[in-house]
Design an enzyme around this catalytic site. Structure first.
Site, short mmCIF file in Angstrom:
data_model
loop_
_atom_site.label_atom_id
_atom_site.label_comp_id
_atom_site.label_asym_id
_atom_site.label_seq_id
_atom_site.Cartn_x
_atom_site.Cartn_y
_atom_site.Cartn_z
N HIS A 1 0.92 -1.13 0.09
CA HIS A 1 0.16 0.10 0.00
C HIS A 1 0.82 1.14 -0.02
O HIS A 1 1.60 1.36 1.07
CB HIS A 1 -0.94 -0.13 1.27
CG HIS A 1 -1.79 1.02 1.20
ND1 HIS A 1 -1.61 2.01 2.34
CD2 HIS A 1 -2.86 1.35 0.51
CE1 HIS A 1 -2.68 2.84 2.21
NE2 HIS A 1 -3.44 2.52 1.06
N ASP B 1 -1.79 5.13 -6.08
CA ASP B 1 -2.81 6.16 -5.93
C ASP B 1 -2.71 7.18 -7.24
O ASP B 1 -1.73 7.97 -7.23
CB ASP B 1 -3.09 6.90 -4.90
CG ASP B 1 -3.46 5.97 -4.05
OD1 ASP B 1 -4.49 5.21 -3.96
OD2 ASP B 1 -2.87 5.97 -2.76
N HIS C 1 -1.23 10.14 -3.40
CA HIS C 1 -2.49 9.73 -2.56
C HIS C 1 -3.49 11.16 -2.56
O HIS C 1 -4.47 11.05 -2.92
CB HIS C 1 -2.38 9.12 -1.22
CG HIS C 1 -3.55 8.99 -0.49
ND1 HIS C 1 -4.33 9.81 0.27
CD2 HIS C 1 -4.41 7.88 -0.61
CE1 HIS C 1 -5.31 9.32 0.68
NE2 HIS C 1 -5.50 8.28 0.32
O1 G3P Z 1 -6.67 1.29 -2.43
C1 G3P Z 1 -6.78 0.79 -1.24
C2 G3P Z 1 -6.75 2.09 -0.13
O2 G3P Z 1 -5.44 2.41 -0.55
C3 G3P Z 1 -7.91 2.67 -0.28
O3 G3P Z 1 -7.74 4.04 0.49
O4 G3P Z 1 -7.24 6.05 0.93
O5 G3P Z 1 -5.31 4.70 1.04
O6 G3P Z 1 -6.40 5.01 -1.18
P1 G3P Z 1 -6.56 4.85 0.23
CA CA Z 2 -5.28 3.51 -2.66
#
Ligand code: G3P
Ligand code: CA
Length: 268
Positions: free
Chosen positions: A10, A40, A53
């Site tokens: 992540h 992202d 992000h």
């Molecule tokens: O993409 C999975 C997770 O990353 C979703 O939340 O806000 O961390 O992009 P976020």
């Molecule tokens: Ca994400």
């Protein structure tokens, strides 16, 4: 086929290095051997897809600016690691402070035919993002029939509209629907079945999940990859309850919990 015990790094190995930097992706990809790099994506004023992000540069760039109003040249001037060094002095490295915002093309140049889990972030504010994303992926030969069949390039989004656009642009591309808390429980089997015809997996908030919900999703034909699973106790519980993989800031810990390593964890 990447469908069991799947470790999705992540924002890279973002527990250890600044999120969405080469430092973070290098750790997850080369050192920890996560299955996927999670990205992202946002789009600059001049149409370049970059990886960040947030929609602004405040938090990780420590300055002011909205990505969609900035050119790539302006984005490239900011540094995205000092905030991490300030927040986590015990993990700080001088070279983290020098990290810049990667473009999607630069990620593909560096990691080649790695596996990518790409989130269309805020697609409503970036008209044409899906088309541009598809173009970049095709340029790097990341949308071949073989890669799509093997789930090596996956698109994820909280926006169903964005997933539908991606499906129309590239019908074979694997898609994951991200779900805010409560969303899956509120949806009927009938609605979920419609989505399942082109969405292979769901990405719920891990706090939402229990065994009955995981079993329901499996029964409906979805794989289940929750976000963002960082605590070993939570990992153990959800693995026992049947998840197929997860997004994690700690790919080494998730690999350990999936028994993919001999207990080794990363030492910075
Ligand atoms: O993409 C999975 C997770 O990353 C979703 O939340 O806000 O961390 O992009 P976020
Ligand atoms: Ca994400």
């Amino acid at each position: 086929m990447l469908s069991k015990n799947v470790v999705i790094a992540h924002r890279g190995a973002s527990a250890y290095a600044p999120e969405h930097s080469f430092a973070s992706y290098d750790l997850s990809h080369f050192d920890m051997r996560a299955d996927y790099i999670e990205l992202d994506v946002q789009m600059t004023l001049d149409g370049e897809i970059i990886v960040m992000h947030d929609e602004t540069i405040e938090r990780t760039g420590l300055s002011h600016g909205v990505i969609k109003e900035m050119t790539l040249k302006e984005i490239k001037e900011i540094r995205i690691g000092q905030w991490f060094n300030d927040k986590f002095p015990e993990l700080a490295h001088d070279y983290y402070a020098e990290q810049s915002v990667p473009t999607l093309k630069e990620v593909f140049e560096r990691y080649g035919k790695a596996n990518y889990y790409i989130e269309t972030k805020a697609p409503d504010i970036y008209p044409g993002m899906e088309e541009q994303l598809t173009r970049v992926l095709e340029t790097f030969e990341l949308l071949t029939e073989e890669r799509m069949a093997n789930y090596q390039t996956v698109i994820q989004s909280f926006s169903l509209e964005s997933l539908i656009k991606m499906h129309q642009l590239k019908p074979g591309i694997p898609l994951l629907l991200l779900c805010k808390k409560g969303m899956l429980r509120d949806m009927s089997d009938e609605d979920l079945q419609k989505i399942q015809s082109f969405v292979y997996a769901v990405g719920p908030n891990y706090k939402d999940l229990d065994q009955p919900l995981i079993e329901r999703m499996h029964r409906l034909g979805f794989l289940v990859f929750p976000y963002t699973l960082n605590d070993e106790g939570d990992m153990e519980r959800l693995i026992n309850e049947g998840i197929d993989g997860a997004f994690t800031n700690n790919p080494d810990l998730l690999r350990k919990q999936f028994r993919l390593d001999n207990g080794e964890v990363f030492e910075s």
